[in-house]
Design an enzyme around this catalytic site. Sequence first.
Site, mmCIF file in Angstrom:
data_model
loop_
_atom_site.group_PDB
_atom_site.id
_atom_site.type_symbol
_atom_site.label_atom_id
_atom_site.label_comp_id
_atom_site.label_asym_id
_atom_site.label_seq_id
_atom_site.Cartn_x
_atom_site.Cartn_y
_atom_site.Cartn_z
ATOM 1 N N SER A 1 -53.239 -47.956 7.331
ATOM 2 C CA SER A 1 -53.316 -49.444 7.351
ATOM 3 C C SER A 1 -53.788 -50.077 8.509
ATOM 4 C CB SER A 1 -52.075 -50.151 7.018
ATOM 5 O OG SER A 1 -50.927 -49.652 8.221
ATOM 6 N N GLU B 1 -44.480 -40.230 5.898
ATOM 7 C CA GLU B 1 -45.503 -41.274 6.427
ATOM 8 C C GLU B 1 -44.742 -42.647 6.512
ATOM 9 O OE1 GLU B 1 -48.303 -40.613 7.920
ATOM 10 O OE2 GLU B 1 -48.271 -38.303 7.000
ATOM 11 N N GLY B 2 -45.175 -43.635 7.324
ATOM 12 C CA GLY B 2 -44.698 -44.875 7.244
ATOM 13 C C GLY B 2 -43.841 -45.469 8.379
ATOM 14 N N LYS C 1 -47.292 -32.990 8.468
ATOM 15 C CA LYS C 1 -47.021 -32.660 9.998
ATOM 16 C C LYS C 1 -47.128 -31.223 10.166
ATOM 17 C CE LYS C 1 -46.282 -37.152 11.040
ATOM 18 N NZ LYS C 1 -46.578 -37.497 9.544
ATOM 19 N N ARG D 1 -52.391 -50.436 18.531
ATOM 20 C CA ARG D 1 -50.998 -50.891 18.419
ATOM 21 C C ARG D 1 -50.253 -50.749 19.837
ATOM 22 N NH1 ARG D 1 -48.979 -47.247 13.511
ATOM 23 N NH2 ARG D 1 -50.496 -45.911 14.677
ATOM 24 N N LYS E 1 -40.280 -34.104 13.874
ATOM 25 C CA LYS E 1 -40.857 -35.135 12.835
ATOM 26 C C LYS E 1 -40.661 -34.428 11.549
ATOM 27 C CE LYS E 1 -44.503 -37.211 15.847
ATOM 28 N NZ LYS E 1 -46.083 -37.212 15.789
ATOM 29 N N GLU F 1 -50.818 -38.274 15.370
ATOM 30 C CA GLU F 1 -50.751 -37.681 13.903
ATOM 31 C C GLU F 1 -52.010 -37.975 13.172
ATOM 32 O OE1 GLU F 1 -47.625 -39.865 11.895
ATOM 33 O OE2 GLU F 1 -48.586 -41.720 12.059
ATOM 34 N N ASN G 1 -53.536 -39.347 9.742
ATOM 35 C CA ASN G 1 -53.046 -40.097 8.488
ATOM 36 C C ASN G 1 -54.218 -39.898 7.393
ATOM 37 O OD1 ASN G 1 -50.764 -42.019 9.651
ATOM 38 N ND2 ASN G 1 -52.221 -42.090 10.939
ATOM 39 N N ARG H 1 -56.971 -42.040 9.506
ATOM 40 C CA ARG H 1 -56.727 -42.671 10.771
ATOM 41 C C ARG H 1 -56.403 -41.677 11.583
ATOM 42 N NH1 ARG H 1 -53.065 -46.813 10.590
ATOM 43 N NH2 ARG H 1 -51.766 -45.404 11.628
#
Length: 586
Positions: free
Chosen positions: A181, A436-437, A364, A560, A432, A174, A176, A146
């Site tokens: 998700s 992740e998360g 990153k 989002r 950063k 970013e 992923n 993603r």
Amino acid sequence: MADKAPSNSVFPADYPPQLSQAQSQLLVSAAKEWSISHGLAMFASDQQHPSPDVGDSDDPVGYTRAIPAPITLFPSLFPMGCFNEALIIQTAYNELYANIARDEEWLGSVITQLAEIDDFIAKLWHIHLKVKEEGYIQPLSLGLFRSDYMLHIPSEAPENTESLNTPPTIKQVEFNTIASSFGGLSSRVSSLHRYLLQTAAYPRSAAQVLRPELFPTNASIEKLAAGLASAHRAYGRPITGKLPCVLFIVQGNERNVFDQKHIEYALFAQQKIKVFRVPFDKIQEQTEIVEDQERALIYKPPAFWAEEGRAYEVTTVYLRAGYAPSEYEGRNGDNGKAWRNRHYLERSRAIKCPTILTQLAGCKKVQQILATPSDDKPSGSILDRFLPYPSMSARLRGTFAPMYPLDSATDAGREGQSLALNHETAKNFVMKPQREGGGNNIYGISMTKVLQSLQDQREWAKYILMRLIQTPAPPQRNVIMRDGKLQEGGVVCELGVFGTCLWRQSTGGKDSQTSGDGVQSAGEKRKREEAEGRTPDDDDEMDDDQPAIIENEEAGYLLRTKGTDSEEGGVAAGFGAIDSVCLVDI
């Protein structure tokens, strides 16, 4: 609704429409009922819905109480040109990161430097080296990716233009490569908003903006399932003769189950592929590796452990866990179990989504290197090493925000340090880590405090510095529904585009050969070589002719949305809401 956005906004000032109390109640009731009926939901935590009859061990996250996932009541507006561009370039991004994962020499040069100062990265890299020494048995890799973007309008307009007329572009937040998700729930939100429009739940005043043809189709569930199915097919016939299956490796006490279940159900409905869920900390208890059959991974449902004929050979392992250091922290005094589980999966014959190398490609630091002009090619970047299409490379490069390393050995690193330590410039950047998360980023003057708290300045290099994306101002407005409560006001949207990619990994190792449809496992290759009187060292022109990229597809989108006062946007982490797109011509 409260005050409207000023007329110089890039978004219509009268959207979303003002709602009366009766209209608001109707819309909320319709959204809640549709959400629960169609699996647009999450399991509630005990903090959200405490219940005295739910034990800590039996139901620690309230599995008997599903609640609507955080959503927006209206679809947010998104420029048509920006949306289409994000979809078009996704397959190029898929290929880029597949090629990075395939280039072990280059990726290793990046990761080994990080490993000196980042213990989590070091341990992941160690697993890869350990499996490589033994010999990778499965050379196919699957990525369910993603790429996340935000709209960007420069705060200073180009020369001879007015800021008002500067069209927005997309800048990448970013990329992923593990546990990407909300592919399941994002498709459901698109369907919800379309349903609300078709059933006249929205006021008529929104009719000029909300038109069915401006709601892009979002088939993320079906497309992500198709990506997993492509790996399942490429695995070929089970070597043990058992029935094949796919494993979802999940976090314990997972609340975001429905997002994953939609993909599981689609796999079975469309392809009749059986899926089982295994907690990350139960991998070796519920599976076994058959060492003398090319390390085939066998799963047997715990409920039927005593029954004959209920074992399955795992074709594909889809990790929705294993991306955060906290998941590897020992329990009950065993500090190495999670790491042993990850090594166990990596050495198995199952196709991994992702492999260790693919997960590390999503660091990153890799994103920063791609975005930073190289010393020998100031007008270009290392991007050209992995994507041999100049025009597409230029389009990807156009999505990069300015980034800097934070080491002391390079000019770019020293410049990054200066920007992070200066309070005036720090407010324009985000720092950063290689994590992740969600919830890991550091903003503004907090960067100085974090950097100065590190005793060894070499540890600064485990962070990267990224210039903040300048989202349109004034922002558009929307209504977020979370935990049954409404939050109205200005919002910022982040568009994520999913992609699926299946490729042949050039990792090397003692048994590395492709398997599946028309390509061979290590054992099959050896048998063919013996029959043809060839040695394993002979050139294999048939293998050379096989393309590295087997499947490469764009796979739907996620939008989002968060309030303008929130720096983070993670939905599961409690920051944002799931949204859908209504296209506008800006």
